[in-house]
Scaffold this motif. Structure first.
Motif, mmCIF file in Angstrom:
data_model
loop_
_atom_site.group_PDB
_atom_site.id
_atom_site.type_symbol
_atom_site.label_atom_id
_atom_site.label_comp_id
_atom_site.label_asym_id
_atom_site.label_seq_id
_atom_site.Cartn_x
_atom_site.Cartn_y
_atom_site.Cartn_z
ATOM 1 N N PHE A 146 119.655 82.972 13.384
ATOM 2 C CA PHE A 146 119.367 84.372 13.090
ATOM 3 C C PHE A 146 119.995 84.774 11.756
ATOM 4 O O PHE A 146 121.134 84.426 11.459
ATOM 5 N N VAL A 147 119.215 85.496 10.969
ATOM 6 C CA VAL A 147 119.697 86.054 9.709
ATOM 7 C C VAL A 147 119.703 87.566 9.866
ATOM 8 O O VAL A 147 118.688 88.176 10.198
ATOM 9 N N ARG A 148 120.847 88.175 9.636
ATOM 10 C CA ARG A 148 120.970 89.628 9.794
ATOM 11 C C ARG A 148 120.695 90.321 8.463
ATOM 12 O O ARG A 148 121.260 89.974 7.434
ATOM 13 N N PHE A 149 119.812 91.321 8.516
ATOM 14 C CA PHE A 149 119.541 92.145 7.343
ATOM 15 C C PHE A 149 120.342 93.434 7.469
ATOM 16 O O PHE A 149 120.451 93.999 8.555
ATOM 17 N N THR A 150 120.867 93.912 6.364
ATOM 18 C CA THR A 150 121.739 95.092 6.414
ATOM 19 C C THR A 150 121.267 96.201 5.489
ATOM 20 O O THR A 150 122.044 97.047 5.074
ATOM 21 N N ASP A 151 119.987 96.203 5.144
ATOM 22 C CA ASP A 151 119.493 97.198 4.185
ATOM 23 C C ASP A 151 119.317 98.579 4.797
ATOM 24 O O ASP A 151 119.337 99.583 4.100
ATOM 25 N N GLY A 152 119.100 98.633 6.120
ATOM 26 C CA GLY A 152 118.859 99.914 6.756
ATOM 27 C C GLY A 152 120.151 100.560 7.234
ATOM 28 O O GLY A 152 121.206 99.936 7.291
ATOM 29 N N ILE A 153 120.091 101.851 7.597
ATOM 30 C CA ILE A 153 121.259 102.550 8.132
ATOM 31 C C ILE A 153 120.930 103.170 9.480
ATOM 32 O O ILE A 153 121.596 104.101 9.915
ATOM 33 N N THR A 154 119.924 102.630 10.171
ATOM 34 C CA THR A 154 119.550 103.151 11.473
ATOM 35 C C THR A 154 119.459 102.051 12.520
ATOM 36 O O THR A 154 120.034 102.159 13.597
ATOM 37 N N ASN A 155 118.744 100.965 12.218
ATOM 38 C CA ASN A 155 118.435 99.942 13.199
ATOM 39 C C ASN A 155 119.146 98.628 12.893
ATOM 40 O O ASN A 155 119.678 98.424 11.805
ATOM 41 N N THR A 156 119.118 97.715 13.879
ATOM 42 C CA THR A 156 119.549 96.338 13.670
ATOM 43 C C THR A 156 118.314 95.490 13.417
ATOM 44 O O THR A 156 117.351 95.557 14.176
ATOM 45 N N LEU A 157 118.333 94.689 12.361
ATOM 46 C CA LEU A 157 117.180 93.859 12.014
ATOM 47 C C LEU A 157 117.633 92.414 11.856
ATOM 48 O O LEU A 157 118.499 92.116 11.028
ATOM 49 N N LEU A 158 117.056 91.533 12.673
ATOM 50 C CA LEU A 158 117.381 90.116 12.644
ATOM 51 C C LEU A 158 116.126 89.303 12.387
ATOM 52 O O LEU A 158 115.061 89.590 12.940
ATOM 53 N N LYS A 159 116.253 88.283 11.552
ATOM 54 C CA LYS A 159 115.171 87.327 11.333
ATOM 55 C C LYS A 159 115.487 86.072 12.136
ATOM 56 O O LYS A 159 116.529 85.445 11.935
ATOM 57 N N ALA A 160 114.591 85.726 13.061
ATOM 58 C CA ALA A 160 114.755 84.534 13.883
ATOM 59 C C ALA A 160 113.968 83.388 13.258
ATOM 60 O O ALA A 160 112.762 83.501 13.040
#
Length: 439
Positions: free
Chosen positions: A53-67
């Motif tokens: 999993f790669v975690r993206f941190t660009d947002g300030i609302t949700n959790t976004l993971l690339k599997a």
């Protein structure tokens, strides 16, 4: 980019999207995320598979993971094409976002080839295909080759995707007592006739915010958010009342103005910040006007998408040139906005069905004027949003300060619009100075 398919979706209905009875847990991220991925890709449990999993941190609302499945024998291209995005909703965001509507938006955009395949929903989020490319930065948004690509893509949204009513019921689509901050989440709404009537009355109030306009829309969303503001103290109640009055004034001033789309509304993204713009691979030989390879862009995250005046969607995107830091010195000048709008108008009218005869130069001038009028509304919109986030969010971000910064943009615009800043002899704020700058 993975090609989008209709996946049997009709009119953007979320009912045909697979639902996985599982929840993403941020305290047990690896295990809970793996369970969700294996629910839709059971073959990834094979001995030769390796899920990362790669975690993206660009947002300030949700959790976004690339599997990604780093399966033996798969090339990087294959791994990328099979990758899945997991998006888990931020805590308490049901106050702000109609999640059924979000799924409807995603399904509708997929139908028109403007969104990746929506694979499944789960208890607190969704899984969808990964779009190959890179996320832009605020600096990217200011590059002519990028912003022209954004203009063309946004025109495609506005010209081709229809505005449709929400698929959810009047009771669940509005703001109930449970949907306001501090509401009693344990109350049985369906068993409470008085509560149900209150919901219906509140929904009618929201839907009629801008009479004659398809609901939901930009104005109904802001009404819903204002109704959800905390009202525990006299100061909070006074602020809610003032924002209600401001919204009523804005609706009278702006909601019935003529504009692009059916009845002045287009299917708008409403959150076109840099983190939601993806630069996708280009075809060899594609050239931009400045001689560089012409980029192609796609948009992601459709949770705020709703029928809106096109001028708001553009003004909101221009505000995002300053990033989360709200660097007003980086906002587009008049010449940059005109360049963007010229590319937008050309694409918009080229994409409309049939031959539409208009003076495109005149259309550019009209939209420039409308965007000028709407330049303060994004500050009002996101200011209200941030006031709510300051209470409900567990993300490490100073929403309270952000709310004041964004609302200050609105008050500055209003002071220019009604002449009160000039009358008081105050200095022109940086944002307004930048907006009026020609080059």
């Amino acid at each position: 980019m993975v090609s989008a398919t209709s996946n049997g979706l009709h009119n953007g209905s979320p009912d045909t999207v697979r639902f996985v009875e599982s929840t993403y847990d941020s305290q047990d991220s690896q295990q809970s995320a793996t369970r969700l991925i294996l629910a839709v890709r059971p073959e990834w449990a094979s001995p030769d598979s390796k899920i990362e999993f790669v975690r993206f941190t660009d947002g300030i609302t949700n959790t976004l993971l690339k599997a990604v499945n780093k399966k033996d024998g798969w090339s990087e291209e294959k791994m990328c094409s099979e990758a899945i995005l997991l998006r888990a909703y931020g805590a308490g965001t049901a106050v702000l976002i109609d999640r059924e509507r979000e799924v409807q938006n995603h399904a509708l955009l997929t139908k028109y080839g403007l969104a990746p395949e929506l694979i499944a929903r789960f208890n607190n989020g969704m899984l969808y295909r990964y779009i190959k490319g890179r996320v832009t930065t605020p600096d990217d948004l200011r590059k002519p080759s990028i912003y022209r690509a954004v203009a063309k893509r946004l025109a495609q949204w506005h010209a081709t995707v229809p505005c449709i009513p929400s698929s959810t019921s009047p009771v669940t689509n509005g703001v109930s007592r449970q949907d306001t901050i501090g509401g009693d989440s344990n109350e049985d709404r369906d068993g409470d006739d008085a509560g149900r009537q209150l919901d219906l009355a509140t929904q009618a109030l929201i839907d009629n915010t801008a009479p004659g306009k398809l609901a939901p829309n930009l104005w109904t969303v802001m009404r819903k958010w204002i109704l959800a503001l905390p009202t525990a103290t006299p100061e909070q109640r006074a602020r809610q009342t003032r924002l209600q009055e401001e919204l009523d004034s804005l609706v009278r001033q702006l909601s019935q103005r003529p504009g692009l789309g059916a009845n002045g509304l287009v299917f708008a993204h409403c959150d076109l910040l840099c983190g939601n713009v993806i630069v996708t691979p280009t075809h060899p030989g594609d050239q931009a006007a400045d001689g560089d390879n012409a980029p192609s862009v796609s948009f992601i995250d459709y949770e705020y998408a709703t029928p809106s005046p096109a001028a708001f969607d553009l003004a909101n995107h221009f505000a995002e040139w300053g990033g989360f830091e709200c660097d007003h010195s980086m906002l587009p000048t008049r010449s940059q906005r005109r360049d963007f709008i010229q590319h937008y108008i050309e694409s918009y009218y080229n994409l409309l069905p049939g031959e539409v005869k208009v003076d495109r130069k005149d259309e550019v001038s009209k939209l420039m004027t409308e965007v000028d009028l709407f330049r303060g509304i994004p500050g009002f919109y996101w200011g209200i949003w941030a006031l709510i986030q300051a209470v409900i969010s567990d993300i490490d971000f100073d929403y309270a300060s952000y709310a004041e910064t964004r609302l200050a943009e609105y008050w500055a615009w209003k002071a220019e619009d009604n002449g009160s800043r000039v009358a008081s002899g105050q200095e022109l704020p940086l944002r307004e100075r930048r907006w009026s700058q020609d080059e």
